[in-house]
Design a protein around this motif. Structure first.
Motif, PDB file in Angstrom:
ATOM      1  N   LEU A 107      -2.531  -0.962  11.077  1.00 21.37           N
ATOM      2  CA  LEU A 107      -3.538  -0.394  11.976  1.00 21.37           C
ATOM      3  C   LEU A 107      -4.033   0.960  11.491  1.00 21.37           C
ATOM      4  O   LEU A 107      -5.233   1.253  11.556  1.00 21.37           O
ATOM      5  CB  LEU A 107      -2.974  -0.270  13.396  1.00 21.37           C
ATOM      6  CG  LEU A 107      -2.843  -1.570  14.181  1.00 21.37           C
ATOM      7  CD1 LEU A 107      -2.161  -1.314  15.525  1.00 21.37           C
ATOM      8  CD2 LEU A 107      -4.213  -2.203  14.406  1.00 21.37           C
ATOM      9  N   VAL A 108      -3.139   1.791  10.986  1.00 22.18           N
ATOM     10  CA  VAL A 108      -3.563   3.107  10.501  1.00 22.18           C
ATOM     11  C   VAL A 108      -4.381   2.961   9.224  1.00 22.18           C
ATOM     12  O   VAL A 108      -5.391   3.654   9.034  1.00 22.18           O
ATOM     13  CB  VAL A 108      -2.348   4.026  10.282  1.00 22.18           C
ATOM     14  CG1 VAL A 108      -2.797   5.396   9.790  1.00 22.18           C
ATOM     15  CG2 VAL A 108      -1.551   4.174  11.577  1.00 22.18           C
ATOM     16  N   LEU A 109      -3.975   2.047   8.352  1.00 22.18           N
ATOM     17  CA  LEU A 109      -4.769   1.787   7.149  1.00 22.18           C
ATOM     18  C   LEU A 109      -6.170   1.303   7.519  1.00 22.18           C
ATOM     19  O   LEU A 109      -7.170   1.698   6.898  1.00 22.18           O
ATOM     20  CB  LEU A 109      -4.077   0.747   6.272  1.00 22.18           C
ATOM     21  CG  LEU A 109      -2.763   1.177   5.617  1.00 22.18           C
ATOM     22  CD1 LEU A 109      -2.101  -0.021   4.931  1.00 22.18           C
ATOM     23  CD2 LEU A 109      -2.988   2.304   4.609  1.00 22.18           C
ATOM     24  N   PHE A 110      -6.241   0.458   8.553  1.00 26.46           N
ATOM     25  CA  PHE A 110      -7.550  -0.019   9.002  1.00 26.46           C
ATOM     26  C   PHE A 110      -8.387   1.134   9.563  1.00 26.46           C
ATOM     27  O   PHE A 110      -9.594   1.221   9.282  1.00 26.46           O
ATOM     28  CB  PHE A 110      -7.376  -1.098  10.069  1.00 26.46           C
ATOM     29  CG  PHE A 110      -8.684  -1.545  10.677  1.00 26.46           C
ATOM     30  CD1 PHE A 110      -9.460  -2.515  10.046  1.00 26.46           C
ATOM     31  CD2 PHE A 110      -9.148  -0.979  11.858  1.00 26.46           C
ATOM     32  CE1 PHE A 110     -10.679  -2.907  10.594  1.00 26.46           C
ATOM     33  CE2 PHE A 110     -10.359  -1.372  12.408  1.00 26.46           C
ATOM     34  CZ  PHE A 110     -11.127  -2.346  11.776  1.00 26.46           C
ATOM     35  N   TYR A 121       0.815  -1.218   0.000  1.00 30.22           N
ATOM     36  CA  TYR A 121       0.000   0.000   0.000  1.00 30.22           C
ATOM     37  C   TYR A 121       0.851   1.271   0.000  1.00 30.22           C
ATOM     38  O   TYR A 121       0.369   2.339   0.355  1.00 30.22           O
ATOM     39  CB  TYR A 121      -0.939   0.000   1.213  1.00 30.22           C
ATOM     40  CG  TYR A 121      -2.128  -0.920   1.031  1.00 30.22           C
ATOM     41  CD1 TYR A 121      -3.324  -0.444   0.530  1.00 30.22           C
ATOM     42  CD2 TYR A 121      -2.028  -2.270   1.326  1.00 30.22           C
ATOM     43  CE1 TYR A 121      -4.420  -1.284   0.361  1.00 30.22           C
ATOM     44  CE2 TYR A 121      -3.105  -3.125   1.151  1.00 30.22           C
ATOM     45  CZ  TYR A 121      -4.297  -2.618   0.664  1.00 30.22           C
ATOM     46  OH  TYR A 121      -5.363  -3.461   0.471  1.00 30.22           O
ATOM     47  N   TRP A 122       2.080   1.181  -0.451  1.00 34.43           N
ATOM     48  CA  TRP A 122       2.936   2.364  -0.417  1.00 34.43           C
ATOM     49  C   TRP A 122       2.457   3.414  -1.438  1.00 34.43           C
ATOM     50  O   TRP A 122       2.525   4.618  -1.166  1.00 34.43           O
ATOM     51  CB  TRP A 122       4.400   1.990  -0.657  1.00 34.43           C
ATOM     52  CG  TRP A 122       4.731   1.600  -2.060  1.00 34.43           C
ATOM     53  CD1 TRP A 122       4.605   0.362  -2.618  1.00 34.43           C
ATOM     54  CD2 TRP A 122       5.226   2.460  -3.089  1.00 34.43           C
ATOM     55  NE1 TRP A 122       4.998   0.386  -3.932  1.00 34.43           N
ATOM     56  CE2 TRP A 122       5.383   1.665  -4.257  1.00 34.43           C
ATOM     57  CE3 TRP A 122       5.578   3.798  -3.152  1.00 34.43           C
ATOM     58  CZ2 TRP A 122       5.860   2.179  -5.456  1.00 34.43           C
ATOM     59  CZ3 TRP A 122       6.048   4.310  -4.353  1.00 34.43           C
ATOM     60  CH2 TRP A 122       6.185   3.516  -5.477  1.00 34.43           C
ATOM     61  N   VAL A 123       1.955   3.000  -2.599  1.00 37.37           N
ATOM     62  CA  VAL A 123       1.414   3.960  -3.568  1.00 37.37           C
ATOM     63  C   VAL A 123       0.135   4.587  -3.029  1.00 37.37           C
ATOM     64  O   VAL A 123      -0.090   5.790  -3.163  1.00 37.37           O
ATOM     65  CB  VAL A 123       1.163   3.287  -4.931  1.00 37.37           C
ATOM     66  CG1 VAL A 123       0.472   4.261  -5.886  1.00 37.37           C
ATOM     67  CG2 VAL A 123       2.467   2.802  -5.535  1.00 37.37           C
ATOM     68  N   SER A 124      -0.707   3.774  -2.408  1.00 37.66           N
ATOM     69  CA  SER A 124      -1.943   4.290  -1.806  1.00 37.66           C
ATOM     70  C   SER A 124      -1.617   5.370  -0.783  1.00 37.66           C
ATOM     71  O   SER A 124      -2.274   6.423  -0.732  1.00 37.66           O
ATOM     72  CB  SER A 124      -2.711   3.156  -1.133  1.00 37.66           C
ATOM     73  OG  SER A 124      -2.941   2.096  -2.026  1.00 37.66           O
ATOM     74  N   ARG A 125      -0.591   5.099   0.052  1.00 41.23           N
ATOM     75  CA  ARG A 125      -0.190   6.095   1.043  1.00 41.23           C
ATOM     76  C   ARG A 125       0.307   7.361   0.370  1.00 41.23           C
ATOM     77  O   ARG A 125      -0.045   8.471   0.789  1.00 41.23           O
ATOM     78  CB  ARG A 125       0.906   5.538   1.956  1.00 41.23           C
ATOM     79  CG  ARG A 125       1.435   6.568   2.955  1.00 41.23           C
ATOM     80  CD  ARG A 125       2.463   5.986   3.904  1.00 41.23           C
ATOM     81  NE  ARG A 125       3.675   5.552   3.202  1.00 41.23           N
ATOM     82  CZ  ARG A 125       4.687   4.939   3.810  1.00 41.23           C
ATOM     83  NH1 ARG A 125       4.624   4.673   5.104  1.00 41.23           N
ATOM     84  NH2 ARG A 125       5.754   4.577   3.106  1.00 41.23           N
ATOM     85  N   ILE A 184      -7.284   1.121  -1.882  1.00 41.67           N
ATOM     86  CA  ILE A 184      -6.931   0.464  -3.145  1.00 41.67           C
ATOM     87  C   ILE A 184      -5.437   0.156  -3.182  1.00 41.67           C
ATOM     88  O   ILE A 184      -4.607   1.027  -2.937  1.00 41.67           O
ATOM     89  CB  ILE A 184      -7.319   1.365  -4.338  1.00 41.67           C
ATOM     90  CG1 ILE A 184      -8.836   1.585  -4.347  1.00 41.67           C
ATOM     91  CG2 ILE A 184      -6.841   0.770  -5.648  1.00 41.67           C
ATOM     92  CD1 ILE A 184      -9.303   2.567  -5.385  1.00 41.67           C
ATOM     93  N   ASP A 185      -5.110  -1.096  -3.478  1.00 38.72           N
ATOM     94  CA  ASP A 185      -3.694  -1.479  -3.604  1.00 38.72           C
ATOM     95  C   ASP A 185      -3.295  -1.348  -5.071  1.00 38.72           C
ATOM     96  O   ASP A 185      -3.577  -2.212  -5.888  1.00 38.72           O
ATOM     97  CB  ASP A 185      -3.452  -2.895  -3.080  1.00 38.72           C
ATOM     98  CG  ASP A 185      -4.327  -3.934  -3.760  1.00 38.72           C
ATOM     99  OD1 ASP A 185      -5.464  -3.577  -4.141  1.00 38.72           O
ATOM    100  OD2 ASP A 185      -3.893  -5.085  -3.929  1.00 38.72           O
TER     101      ASP A 185
END
Length: 473
Positions: free
Chosen positions: A149-152, A9-13, A267-268
């Motif tokens: 956890l932050v993504l959740f 998920y680095w691009v999502s971030r 989104i991944d």
């Protein structure tokens, strides 16, 4: 802890952080350009008057310690600069702890503004920006992969945003259950956009499909956010499309764009993850502690969301860490607008040559096509919509607005599109009238060139001069 991060998920971030920084920039820019007339020392609802009666513990803000218009302006423009630096990726040039501190800065700065903004900052997207911005502090930078956890928690925030909005509709106006609300909403929404008339003129069966799709997106799809990929990705993509539909159909400040960013964080994106170092222990401890605290605080908005007496757009703590959301639990069937006029004549009669003030976003001149302003937020225009719903919404500030128009106050006039009076010749009297507005039919549009048709309803405020202002009727 191997489970702590999710490299995919680095691009999502990256997309989420740059987009959030851009929305921070828009928010600070609006504060810098609008504050003097709204909450400045000579504003309609001055900050010093507010801080004198509301203690710091109820509304934490730097402006409890000191306030001047110059200080506020510097604060807001500094917020713009920090936000621009984050848009440019300055957090990636810092160590992890430095990036977290940099993301904390706009959150603290905007919290200080919202907590003294009073009516002008009472919109749900203010709390949404702050709640989202607080979570962004703990997303990390290029040194580590995004924490699970932050993504959740970002997904959980998106769930509450959408599901809460869906529940408030089903519990509120019966037109949502009958699938008829969008027969009216595109015309009566607070600030129509350039395509709102097109959406309003769509066939009624299309409006039924719009409404049903809205219910599915808000009441069913949010649960899919917590399913495995690719179902969660598809659910988030559907939410993005729905939010972009709302962007096209109206002006809702940065609400829709922030919802888009929250959905994009789910989104991944297909891309090779870069090499990152293991998350340091102190970072894991901080994230775990913050997540646990937010789960505890989040019980109140969950109870509110499930309650039959659900309230929307309410913050449950002075830091705006957990909030309830929702919009349009009821939909107006008729559009009313408050029209303000002034005259230079000494006796206020009907034939006194009344000239109309033009606002930037809200309908006024029937020949003027609605403009697109979102994600920028025109606070005065929005509150004028609430004033047209009920004079009670305007009791605290409307008299002050008229007083400043009588003075040709330059800060207030800068909030308007056009004043009908020269700077050195203010009006002798101003008045406010309530009109009913509706979109022109195709035939009316071709015949008159007008986007709107309007009909006088009643007096909203009688002719007023500087020595005789009073509350709205």
């Amino acid at each position: 802890m191997g489970w702590f991060t999710e490299p995919d998920y680095w691009v999502s971030r990256l997309v989420f952080q740059r987009g959030l920084a851009a929305l921070y920039l828009v928010a600070f820019l609006g504060a810098a350009l609008q504050f003097r007339a709204l909450i400045g020392e000579r504003g309609m609802l001055p900050v010093p008057r507010f801080t004198a009666r509301v203690p710091f513990r109820r509304a934490p803000s730097v402006f409890h310690l000191r306030y001047s218009d110059r200080f506020f302006a510097g604060w807001a423009w500094t917020g713009c600069a920090v936000s621009a630096a984050l848009v440019a990726g300055a957090d990636g040039w810092l160590p992890l702890w430095g990036a977290m501190l940099l993301w904390l800065v706009p959150w603290v700065m905007y919290l200080s503004i919202v907590n003294v903004g009073q009516t002008w900052y009472g919109f749900g997207w203010e709390s949404l920006l702050l709640e989202t911005g607080f979570l962004a502090v703990f997303l990390g930078n290029d040194e580590v992969a995004p924490p699970v956890l932050v993504l959740f928690l970002l997904r959980w925030l998106l769930f509450r945003l959408e599901f809460g909005a869906g529940l408030i509709k089903m519990r509120g106006d019966e037109c949502w259950r009958r699938l008829t609300c969008l027969d009216h909403h595109h015309e009566t929404q607070p600030m129509p956009g350039p395509l709102s008339r097109f959406f309003h003129r769509l066939p009624k069966p299309v409006h039924r499909v719009e409404t049903a799709a809205n219910h599915v997106t808000q009441l069913v799809v949010p649960f899919l956010l917590f399913t495995p990929r690719p179902v969660a990705t598809a659910a988030a993509a559907l939410m993005v499309l729905t939010q972009l539909w709302l962007v096209l159909s109206g002006n809702f400040a940065w609400l829709n764009w922030l919802a888009v960013l929250l959905a994009l964080s789910v989104i991944d994106f297909p891309a090779s993850a870069p090499r990152t170092a293991p998350a340091p222990l102190w970072y894991e401890v901080v994230v775990l502690g913050v997540a646990a605290g937010l789960v505890v605080l989040g019980a109140r908005p969950v109870r509110n969301m499930l309650s039959r007496r659900q309230v929307m757009n309410r913050s449950f703590d002075p830091l705006h860490l957990v909030n309830s959301y929702g919009a349009f639990g009821s939909v107006s069937r008729v559009r009313h607008e408050v029209v303000i006029e002034g005259t230079a004549e000494g006796t206020p009669r009907e034939d006194s040559g009344w000239r109309e003030y033009e606002f930037r976003g809200k309908p006024g001149d029937v020949r003027r096509r609605p403009r697109q302003f979102a994600p920028y937020h025109l606070r005065l225009d929005w509150m004028m919509w609430f004033a047209a719903l009920s004079p009670a919404y305007a009791g605290a500030w409307f008299g002050g607005l008229l007083e400043r128009l009588l003075e040709n106050d330059p800060d207030t006039l800068r909030l308007l599109r056009r004043s009908p009076f020269p700077a050195d010749a203010p009006p002798r009297y101003v008045r406010a009238s309530l009109y009913r507005y509706r979109f022109s039919t195709r035939r009316e549009r071709r015949g008159t060139g007008a986007y709107w048709q309007r009909t006088y309803v009643r007096e909203f405020m009688p002719p007023t001069r500087l020595t005789g202002t009073g509350p709205p009727a």
